[in-house]
Design a protein around this motif. Structure first.
Motif, PDB file in Angstrom:
ATOM      1  N   ARG A 134     -44.346  15.370  23.511  1.00 50.39           N
ATOM      2  CA  ARG A 134     -44.865  16.708  23.219  1.00 50.39           C
ATOM      3  C   ARG A 134     -44.775  17.006  21.712  1.00 50.39           C
ATOM      4  NH1 ARG A 134     -48.023  20.247  25.850  1.00 50.39           N
ATOM      5  NH2 ARG A 134     -47.458  22.407  25.561  1.00 50.39           N
ATOM      6  N   ASP A 177     -43.288  26.127  28.409  1.00 51.71           N
ATOM      7  CA  ASP A 177     -44.065  27.149  27.691  1.00 51.71           C
ATOM      8  C   ASP A 177     -43.547  28.529  28.093  1.00 51.71           C
ATOM      9  OD1 ASP A 177     -45.995  28.216  25.994  1.00 51.71           O
ATOM     10  OD2 ASP A 177     -47.601  28.150  27.488  1.00 51.71           O
ATOM     11  N   HIS A 179     -42.331  31.900  27.600  1.00 51.99           N
ATOM     12  CA  HIS A 179     -42.224  33.026  26.666  1.00 51.99           C
ATOM     13  C   HIS A 179     -42.512  34.312  27.434  1.00 51.99           C
ATOM     14  CE1 HIS A 179     -46.623  33.288  26.498  1.00 51.99           C
ATOM     15  NE2 HIS A 179     -46.641  31.974  26.323  1.00 51.99           N
ATOM     16  N   ASN A 182     -45.528  34.820  29.664  1.00 50.34           N
ATOM     17  CA  ASN A 182     -45.643  33.897  30.802  1.00 50.34           C
ATOM     18  C   ASN A 182     -44.585  34.217  31.860  1.00 50.34           C
ATOM     19  OD1 ASN A 182     -47.880  32.314  30.515  1.00 50.34           O
ATOM     20  ND2 ASN A 182     -46.839  30.603  29.516  1.00 50.34           N
ATOM     21  N   ASP A 194     -47.485  29.523  34.852  1.00 45.97           N
ATOM     22  CA  ASP A 194     -48.135  28.578  33.912  1.00 45.97           C
ATOM     23  C   ASP A 194     -47.203  27.586  33.208  1.00 45.97           C
ATOM     24  OD1 ASP A 194     -50.534  29.646  34.543  1.00 45.97           O
ATOM     25  OD2 ASP A 194     -50.742  30.895  32.766  1.00 45.97           O
ATOM     26  N   LYS A 196     -45.882  23.974  31.731  1.00 48.74           N
ATOM     27  CA  LYS A 196     -46.570  22.797  31.182  1.00 48.74           C
ATOM     28  C   LYS A 196     -46.116  21.519  31.893  1.00 48.74           C
ATOM     29  CE  LYS A 196     -49.033  24.702  27.925  1.00 48.74           C
ATOM     30  NZ  LYS A 196     -50.375  25.089  28.348  1.00 48.74           N
ATOM     31  N   ASN A 208     -39.474  28.693  22.780  1.00 50.04           N
ATOM     32  CA  ASN A 208     -40.709  29.465  22.658  1.00 50.04           C
ATOM     33  C   ASN A 208     -40.481  30.959  22.473  1.00 50.04           C
ATOM     34  OD1 ASN A 208     -43.622  29.492  22.870  1.00 50.04           O
ATOM     35  ND2 ASN A 208     -43.363  27.766  24.254  1.00 50.04           N
ATOM     36  N   ASN A 212     -42.100  34.754  19.912  1.00 49.17           N
ATOM     37  CA  ASN A 212     -42.848  35.623  20.826  1.00 49.17           C
ATOM     38  C   ASN A 212     -42.113  36.949  20.990  1.00 49.17           C
ATOM     39  OD1 ASN A 212     -45.332  34.400  22.134  1.00 49.17           O
ATOM     40  ND2 ASN A 212     -43.926  32.662  22.142  1.00 49.17           N
ATOM     41  N   HIS A 251     -39.663  24.054  17.305  1.00 47.00           N
ATOM     42  CA  HIS A 251     -40.829  24.469  18.086  1.00 47.00           C
ATOM     43  C   HIS A 251     -41.766  25.360  17.273  1.00 47.00           C
ATOM     44  CE1 HIS A 251     -43.371  25.506  21.454  1.00 47.00           C
ATOM     45  NE2 HIS A 251     -43.326  26.748  20.989  1.00 47.00           N
ATOM     46  N   SER A 255     -45.599  24.491  16.837  1.00 51.98           N
ATOM     47  CA  SER A 255     -46.629  25.478  17.148  1.00 51.98           C
ATOM     48  C   SER A 255     -47.564  25.673  15.947  1.00 51.98           C
ATOM     49  CB  SER A 255     -45.962  26.798  17.544  1.00 51.98           C
ATOM     50  OG  SER A 255     -46.868  27.855  17.509  1.00 51.98           O
TER      51      SER A 255
END
Length: 283
Positions: A134, A177, A179, A182, A194, A196, A208, A212, A251, A255
């Protein structure tokens, strides 16, 4: 046109397969179509139809959602091909209270969700993406792609990431993912959506959060908020505080690399990174 007809065909098959009586289109993302559906006018449910080009990554996420069995995450009732029949969540996202100033409460809620997702369960799904893979974009990015004044931030973050990968940790299935936007409210509490579908260090799961929620750059870049978030997550989850902050910085840089690749601005990441790196140094 072809894509649209793919959705229509999958939708009509799903309506028959699961005896659904009504469907309402809710959203189309680059990866999927989302419908709200009804069964005999009784219960609402969600129908997610994955676009063919997103099938591989979305498939990993769906297998992980099924593995969670509704514990800390939305429940998957059934799947067929690239169509997922699942729990309908319409209570709003955790981003809303956090943007309204309830950041500590939001971080506590996230810690509760992570604790549920990371409960030991047998038979982890196959084919999850290793966290190291990743991060390949971070290591492959040419430093010159970054703004001149931010190249040291990139170099430091990439160095921290390498250090984290060199230091052995537990390896667990990761949402990947996680955050505020989500995580959705439901009558069962806050639930993740959702994923990953990654595999790696459990402390990465919180990374994450530090860049955020969406439209929350002021909160995410505030050194006091960074420290408070790290404190709460470390205390409640038992993960090493310095490691949490290391992954957060790494991260944020990853990003930024994704956004640079897509020609998007990296203002949000650049607002957070210096303060994340300072917090990491102090930890």
């Amino acid at each position: 046109m072809m894509n649209q007809s793919h959705a229509e065909t999958a939708l009509s098959r799903a309506m028959i397969r699961w005896s659904l009586t009504k469907s309402t289109p809710v959203a189309e993302t680059p990866r999927s179509w989302l419908f709200r559906v009804e069964q005999n006018g009784r219960n609402f449910a969600a129908l997610k139809i994955i676009k063919p080009e997103a099938s591989k990554e979305e498939g990993r996420g769906v297998r992980l959602l099924q593995w969670y069995e509704g514990d800390g995450a939305a429940t998957v009732f059934d799947t067929h091909g690239d169509t997922i029949f699942m729990e309908w969540l319409d209570g709003g996202t955790l981003g809303e209270p956090v943007r309204a100033g309830k950041d500590d409460e939001g971080t506590i809620a996230i810690a509760t969700v992570v604790a549920s997702l990371h409960k030991p369960r047998p038979d982890a799904p196959e084919g999850l993406e290793p966290l190291r893979d990743r991060f390949q974009t971070l290591f492959d990015t040419d430093v010159r792609a970054w703004p001149h004044t931010a190249r040291d931030l990139y170099a430091r973050s990439a160095g921290i990431a390498l250090k984290l990968f060199d230091k052995p940790s537990a390896i667990v299935p990761l949402h990947g993912d996680l955050h505020h936007d989500n995580i959705m409210s439901s009558d069962r509490g806050w639930l993740a959506i959702d994923p990953k579908g990654l595999l790696g260090d459990p402390a990465y799961e919180t990374a994450n959060i530090f860049i955020n929620p969406e439209r929350g750059d002021k909160i995410a870049s505030d050194p006091k908020r960074i420290a408070a978030r790290a404190d709460i997550l470390s205390q409640r989850l038992g993960y090493n505080r310095k490691r949490i902050l290391g992954w957060a910085a790494a991260h944020a840089a990853l990003s930024a690399c994704w956004d640079i690749e897509e020609g998007k601005p990296i203002i949000g990441q650049l607002a957070c990174l210096p303060n994340l790196l300072s917090a990491y140094d102090l930890a």
